[in-house]
Design a protein around this motif. Structure first.
Motif, mmCIF file in Angstrom:
data_model
loop_
_atom_site.group_PDB
_atom_site.id
_atom_site.type_symbol
_atom_site.label_atom_id
_atom_site.label_comp_id
_atom_site.label_asym_id
_atom_site.label_seq_id
_atom_site.Cartn_x
_atom_site.Cartn_y
_atom_site.Cartn_z
ATOM 1 N N GLN A 24 -0.634 72.155 -28.759
ATOM 2 C CA GLN A 24 -1.638 71.782 -28.361
ATOM 3 C C GLN A 24 -2.892 73.143 -28.326
ATOM 4 O O GLN A 24 -3.879 72.640 -29.086
ATOM 5 C CB GLN A 24 -1.853 71.365 -26.950
ATOM 6 C CG GLN A 24 -0.930 69.710 -26.661
ATOM 7 C CD GLN A 24 -1.193 69.885 -25.271
ATOM 8 O OE1 GLN A 24 -1.268 70.452 -24.282
ATOM 9 N NE2 GLN A 24 -0.663 68.175 -24.897
ATOM 10 N N ALA A 25 -2.787 74.608 -28.369
ATOM 11 C CA ALA A 25 -3.287 75.306 -28.635
ATOM 12 C C ALA A 25 -3.486 75.646 -30.315
ATOM 13 O O ALA A 25 -4.918 75.584 -29.678
ATOM 14 C CB ALA A 25 -2.266 76.446 -28.270
ATOM 15 N N GLU A 28 -6.962 73.134 -30.349
ATOM 16 C CA GLU A 28 -7.731 73.431 -29.492
ATOM 17 C C GLU A 28 -8.652 74.696 -30.615
ATOM 18 O O GLU A 28 -9.781 75.263 -30.313
ATOM 19 C CB GLU A 28 -7.179 74.537 -28.212
ATOM 20 C CG GLU A 28 -8.588 74.381 -27.173
ATOM 21 C CD GLU A 28 -8.926 73.610 -26.650
ATOM 22 O OE1 GLU A 28 -10.184 74.312 -26.250
ATOM 23 O OE2 GLU A 28 -8.416 72.371 -26.203
ATOM 24 N N ALA A 29 -7.249 75.534 -31.090
ATOM 25 C CA ALA A 29 -8.305 76.510 -31.506
ATOM 26 C C ALA A 29 -8.603 75.991 -33.529
ATOM 27 O O ALA A 29 -9.160 76.702 -33.889
ATOM 28 C CB ALA A 29 -7.522 78.123 -31.680
ATOM 29 N N THR A 123 -1.661 81.053 -18.692
ATOM 30 C CA THR A 123 -2.311 80.236 -18.835
ATOM 31 C C THR A 123 -2.654 79.751 -20.114
ATOM 32 O O THR A 123 -2.519 79.810 -21.079
ATOM 33 C CB THR A 123 -3.982 80.607 -18.009
ATOM 34 O OG1 THR A 123 -5.090 81.134 -20.097
ATOM 35 C CG2 THR A 123 -4.336 81.596 -17.036
ATOM 36 N N PHE A 124 -3.058 78.575 -19.752
ATOM 37 C CA PHE A 124 -3.556 77.709 -21.462
ATOM 38 C C PHE A 124 -4.026 78.134 -22.488
ATOM 39 O O PHE A 124 -4.260 78.062 -23.545
ATOM 40 C CB PHE A 124 -3.654 75.526 -21.375
ATOM 41 C CG PHE A 124 -3.807 75.663 -22.609
ATOM 42 C CD1 PHE A 124 -2.776 75.181 -23.423
ATOM 43 C CD2 PHE A 124 -5.488 74.927 -23.311
ATOM 44 C CE1 PHE A 124 -2.647 74.710 -25.046
ATOM 45 C CE2 PHE A 124 -5.236 74.523 -24.542
ATOM 46 C CZ PHE A 124 -4.380 74.431 -24.943
ATOM 47 N N LYS A 125 -4.912 78.407 -21.924
ATOM 48 C CA LYS A 125 -6.705 79.787 -22.498
ATOM 49 C C LYS A 125 -5.670 80.487 -23.196
ATOM 50 O O LYS A 125 -6.566 81.017 -24.004
ATOM 51 C CB LYS A 125 -7.588 79.676 -21.789
ATOM 52 C CG LYS A 125 -8.978 80.258 -21.619
ATOM 53 C CD LYS A 125 -9.750 80.868 -20.860
ATOM 54 C CE LYS A 125 -11.297 81.318 -21.541
ATOM 55 N NZ LYS A 125 -11.829 82.396 -20.767
ATOM 56 N N GLU A 126 -5.196 81.349 -22.532
ATOM 57 C CA GLU A 126 -5.094 82.906 -22.839
ATOM 58 C C GLU A 126 -3.953 82.267 -23.983
ATOM 59 O O GLU A 126 -3.821 83.195 -24.857
ATOM 60 C CB GLU A 126 -3.818 83.595 -22.089
ATOM 61 C CG GLU A 126 -4.760 83.545 -20.400
ATOM 62 C CD GLU A 126 -3.436 84.459 -19.697
ATOM 63 O OE1 GLU A 126 -3.760 85.683 -19.016
ATOM 64 O OE2 GLU A 126 -2.664 84.141 -19.569
ATOM 65 N N VAL A 128 -4.072 80.321 -26.325
ATOM 66 C CA VAL A 128 -5.336 79.532 -27.690
ATOM 67 C C VAL A 128 -5.820 81.055 -28.218
ATOM 68 O O VAL A 128 -6.079 80.946 -29.021
ATOM 69 C CB VAL A 128 -6.454 78.699 -27.188
ATOM 70 C CG1 VAL A 128 -7.745 78.513 -27.670
ATOM 71 C CG2 VAL A 128 -5.592 77.688 -26.717
ATOM 72 N N GLU A 129 -5.647 82.186 -27.123
ATOM 73 C CA GLU A 129 -6.262 83.484 -27.466
ATOM 74 C C GLU A 129 -5.797 84.174 -28.487
ATOM 75 O O GLU A 129 -5.793 84.329 -29.174
ATOM 76 C CB GLU A 129 -6.908 84.433 -26.624
ATOM 77 C CG GLU A 129 -8.109 83.380 -25.358
ATOM 78 C CD GLU A 129 -8.517 84.373 -23.830
ATOM 79 O OE1 GLU A 129 -8.074 85.356 -24.111
ATOM 80 O OE2 GLU A 129 -9.330 83.835 -23.801
ATOM 81 N N SER A 132 -5.067 82.134 -31.372
ATOM 82 C CA SER A 132 -5.688 82.762 -32.612
ATOM 83 C C SER A 132 -6.189 83.810 -32.933
ATOM 84 O O SER A 132 -6.500 83.780 -34.243
ATOM 85 C CB SER A 132 -7.527 82.199 -31.586
ATOM 86 O OG SER A 132 -8.015 81.164 -31.701
#
Length: 146
Positions: A24-25, A28-29, A123-126, A128-129, A132
């Motif tokens: 998913q990451a 998302e990216a 976290t999911f946001k981290e 994804v970062e 990326s």
């Protein structure tokens, strides 16, 4: 800077949730990389050595391996050692992606030939970062062997 191209990444992780979150990451990216999964160290080595149902047709040689250290059957440390001592595989960069923050694991991973050591984020946001950033570095900045 070179142009982005589709690269094959192999994730070795026994945790089904981590595999799903990583997939998913990538989505998302908005990365175009092909992502394959294996669930333990034995399966990773079978995949890389074209054994037990894996062939050159269904197990594309990865450009990068994301490797969890703590897996059943054969842990990531053993796999790292096997890959980096195999003349046919040692050129493949390996990013250790694990929950461990142990200095011993960090030192051993680099000592065995790991190219990077990344602690899995909370976290999911981290995540994804991180994905990326890995994409930016490994596929846009550095040159990898074909």
């Amino acid at each position: 800077m070179k142009t982005e191209k589709s690269i094959h990444i192999l994730l070795a992780d026994d945790d089904e949730d981590d595999r799903l979150l990583t997939k998913q990451a990538f989505e998302e990216a908005k990365l175009t990389n092909t992502l394959s999964f294996v669930k333990d160290g034995e399966e990773l080595m079978d995949y890389l050595n074209f054994r037990n149902g894996y062939t050159e047709k269904n197990a594309k040689r990865p450009s990068l391996i994301l490797l969890d250290l703590n897996m059943p059957k054969k842990d990531g440390r053993e796999c790292l050692k096997e890959v980096k001592t195999n003349p046919d595989l040692k050129h493949i960069p390996i990013v250790v992606l694990t929950t461990s923050k142990s200095e011993q694991d960090i030192f051993k991973s680099y000592n065995l030939g790991g190219n990077s050591f990344v602690v899995k984020p909370f976290t999911f946001k981290e995540l994804v970062e991180i994905i990326s950033s890995l994409n930016e570095y490994w596929f846009k900045i550095v040159e990898l062997p074909s």
